[in-house]
Scaffold this motif. Structure first.
Motif, PDB file in Angstrom:
ATOM      1  N   ALA A  29      20.145  83.580  -1.957  1.00 54.20           N
ATOM      2  CA  ALA A  29      19.025  82.975  -1.567  1.00 54.20           C
ATOM      3  C   ALA A  29      18.035  83.984  -1.301  1.00 54.20           C
ATOM      4  O   ALA A  29      16.699  83.764  -1.898  1.00 54.20           O
ATOM      5  N   GLY A  32      16.737  85.596  -4.356  1.00 55.46           N
ATOM      6  CA  GLY A  32      15.960  84.480  -5.167  1.00 55.46           C
ATOM      7  C   GLY A  32      14.423  84.645  -4.541  1.00 55.46           C
ATOM      8  O   GLY A  32      13.642  84.635  -5.375  1.00 55.46           O
ATOM      9  N   GLY A  35      13.311  87.684  -6.561  1.00 53.45           N
ATOM     10  CA  GLY A  35      12.727  87.214  -8.011  1.00 53.45           C
ATOM     11  C   GLY A  35      11.644  86.377  -7.882  1.00 53.45           C
ATOM     12  O   GLY A  35      10.767  86.270  -8.989  1.00 53.45           O
ATOM     13  N   GLN A 162      13.561  80.373  -7.931  1.00 53.13           N
ATOM     14  CA  GLN A 162      14.110  81.342  -7.206  1.00 53.13           C
ATOM     15  C   GLN A 162      13.469  81.407  -5.818  1.00 53.13           C
ATOM     16  O   GLN A 162      14.386  82.179  -4.834  1.00 53.13           O
ATOM     17  N   ILE A 166      16.907  77.957  -5.243  1.00 49.38           N
ATOM     18  CA  ILE A 166      18.443  78.688  -5.282  1.00 49.38           C
ATOM     19  C   ILE A 166      19.095  78.487  -3.966  1.00 49.38           C
ATOM     20  O   ILE A 166      20.352  78.305  -3.840  1.00 49.38           O
ATOM     21  N   THR A 178      26.938  77.497  -9.153  1.00 50.74           N
ATOM     22  CA  THR A 178      25.470  77.777  -9.451  1.00 50.74           C
ATOM     23  C   THR A 178      25.219  78.749 -10.846  1.00 50.74           C
ATOM     24  O   THR A 178      24.466  78.400 -11.643  1.00 50.74           O
ATOM     25  N   VAL A 214      18.085  80.681 -11.861  1.00 48.52           N
ATOM     26  CA  VAL A 214      19.159  80.866 -10.654  1.00 48.52           C
ATOM     27  C   VAL A 214      20.364  81.699 -10.935  1.00 48.52           C
ATOM     28  O   VAL A 214      21.246  82.008  -9.855  1.00 48.52           O
ATOM     29  N   PRO A 217      19.947  85.585  -9.133  1.00 48.68           N
ATOM     30  CA  PRO A 217      20.448  85.993  -7.511  1.00 48.68           C
ATOM     31  C   PRO A 217      21.870  85.565  -7.162  1.00 48.68           C
ATOM     32  O   PRO A 217      22.247  86.000  -6.277  1.00 48.68           O
TER      33      PRO A 217
END
Length: 304
Positions: A29, A32, A35, A162, A166, A178, A214, A217
Motif C-alpha cells: 500500500a 502505492g 506511485g 495507487q 491499493i 491483487t 495495482v 505496488p
C-alpha cells in the motif's frame, strides 16, 4: 541526460526507504503511495510546464530546479537514516550495478520470476505513452488538447488507484490475488483498445486501464517481503533498472508496430496493434505469475 540518469536513483532509494519504515503487511500500500505521487506529478508537471512556458522556454526548467532544491532541503531536514549499522552490508562492486544486482537477487526463491513478471508488465504498459498520441489522432481524430486531457485523466485515475485503492484491495484479497486481478483489468483494457473506434468509449475504458495500476505496488510488496533488510535498496534499484529497460524497448517496438499497421500499403489496417501486442505480453506475464503456488518469504511473512 547522463546526470538525469544518475538522479533517477532517487525513486529506487525512496522505495527502499519506504520498505525500511513499513511493516511487511503495509509495504504494498505504501509503495502505492509513491506511485500515486508519480501519477500526480504526471498530471501537474505538464500543466505547470505549459503555463510557465508562456514566460519563456527556460522557465519550466528553472522551476524544476527550484522544486528539486526544495525537495533536497526537505529531505535533509526531516529524513533520518532507516537502516541500522548492524544491518548494513559491506559494499561490493560486483553487486553495485544492475546486472550484479539481478544475479544476486535471482538466487533468491521466486525473485527472478517475479522480476520477469514486473518487467513484462512495464513493457506492455509502456504502449500507452509510446503510441497514445499517434493512436488518438489516427483512430479517433483527436486534437492535441484532447490527447492531453485524456492523458491527464489517466494520470489522475492512476494516482487514485495507487494512492487510495491499493491498500483496501490487498487487505481484502491479498497481494497475489491483487496482482492477478490487475492483470485481468489490463487484458480487458488492451483488448478493448485493439478494436475500439469510438473516442468516447476509449475515455470510458480509462478507469479499467487505470485499475491495472495495482500490479506494480503489489509485486513490489511481495518481493520486498522476500529479501533481507540489507537488500531493499538493491531490490528497488533492480526494479528501477528493469522499468528503465522496458521504457527503452517498448517505445521502439510499439511505434514500429503502429507504423507498420497504419502504413498506406499495409496488409491489415489495425491502429490498435500495439495494444494487441501488449495484450499478449501481459497474458504471458499473468501465466508466468500464476503458474506456481505462492511461497512464504524468507522472513516468514506470507506474500499474501
Amino acid at each position: 541526460r547522463l546526470v538525469g540518469g544518475v538522479t533517477a536513483a532517487t525513486h529506487a532509494t525512496a522505495s527502499a526507504y519506504m520498505a525500511d519504515i513499513s511493516p511487511a503487511q503495509d509495504r504494498a500500500a505504501r509503495f502505492g503511495l509513491i506511485g500515486a505521487a508519480f501519477g500526480a506529478g504526471f498530471v501537474l508537471g505538464p500543466l505547470m510546464g505549459g503555463i510557465l512556458g508562456e514566460y519563456g522556454t527556460r522557465a519550466p526548467f528553472w522551476a524544476a530546479a527550484v522544486l528539486a532544491a526544495g525537495n533536497a532541503a526537505l529531505g535533509w531536514a526531516v529524513l533520518r537514516e532507516t537502516l541500522p549499522q548492524t544491518q548494513r552490508r559491506a559494499f561490493d562492486w560486483r553487486r553495485a550495478n544492475p546486472l550484479g544486482a539481478l544475479r544476486a537477487l535471482g538466487c533468491l526463491p521466486e525473485i527472478g520470476r517475479l522480476l520477469a513478471v514486473y518487467f513484462i508488465y512495464h513493457v506492455g504498459f509502456a504502449a500507452y505513452p509510446a503510441v497514445w498520441a499517434y493512436f488518438g489522432v489516427e483512430r479517433f481524430g483527436w486534437s492535441p488538447t484532447m490527447i492531453g486531457l485524456s492523458l491527464g485523466l489517466f494520470g489522475v485515475l492512476m494516482a487514485l488507484v495507487q494512492g487510495a485503492l491499493i491498500g483496501p484491495v490487498i487487505r481484502r484479497l491479498g497481494a497475489r490475488a491483487t496482482v492477478i486481478l490487475g492483470h485481468v483489468f489490463a487484458l480487458a483494457a488492451f483488448a478493448a483498445l485493439t478494436v475500439l473506434t469510438s473516442g468516447t468509449w476509449a475515455l470510458i475504458m480509462t478507469p479499467l486501464a487505470a485499475l491495472a495500476g495495482v500490479i506494480p505496488p503489489a509485486l513490489q510488496g511481495i518481493m520486498s517481503a522476500r529479501v533481507s533488510a540489507d537488500a531493499q535498496g538493491e531490490l528497488h534499484g533492480a526494479l528501477s533498472s528493469s522499468t528503465a529497460l522496458a521504457m527503452i524497448l517498448s517505445p521502439l517496438t510499439m511505434t514500429a508496430v503502429f507504423a507498420y499497421f497504419t502504413a498506406p500499403d499495409t496488409a491489415l489496417y489495425l491502429p490498435g496493434a500495439p495494444f494487441l501486442l501488449a495484450l499478449f505480453l501481459t497474458l504471458g506475464g499473468l501465466v508466468l505469475f500464476a503458474s506456481r503456488p505462492p511461497l512464504t518469504s524468507q522472513t516468514g511473512t506470507s506474500p499474501h
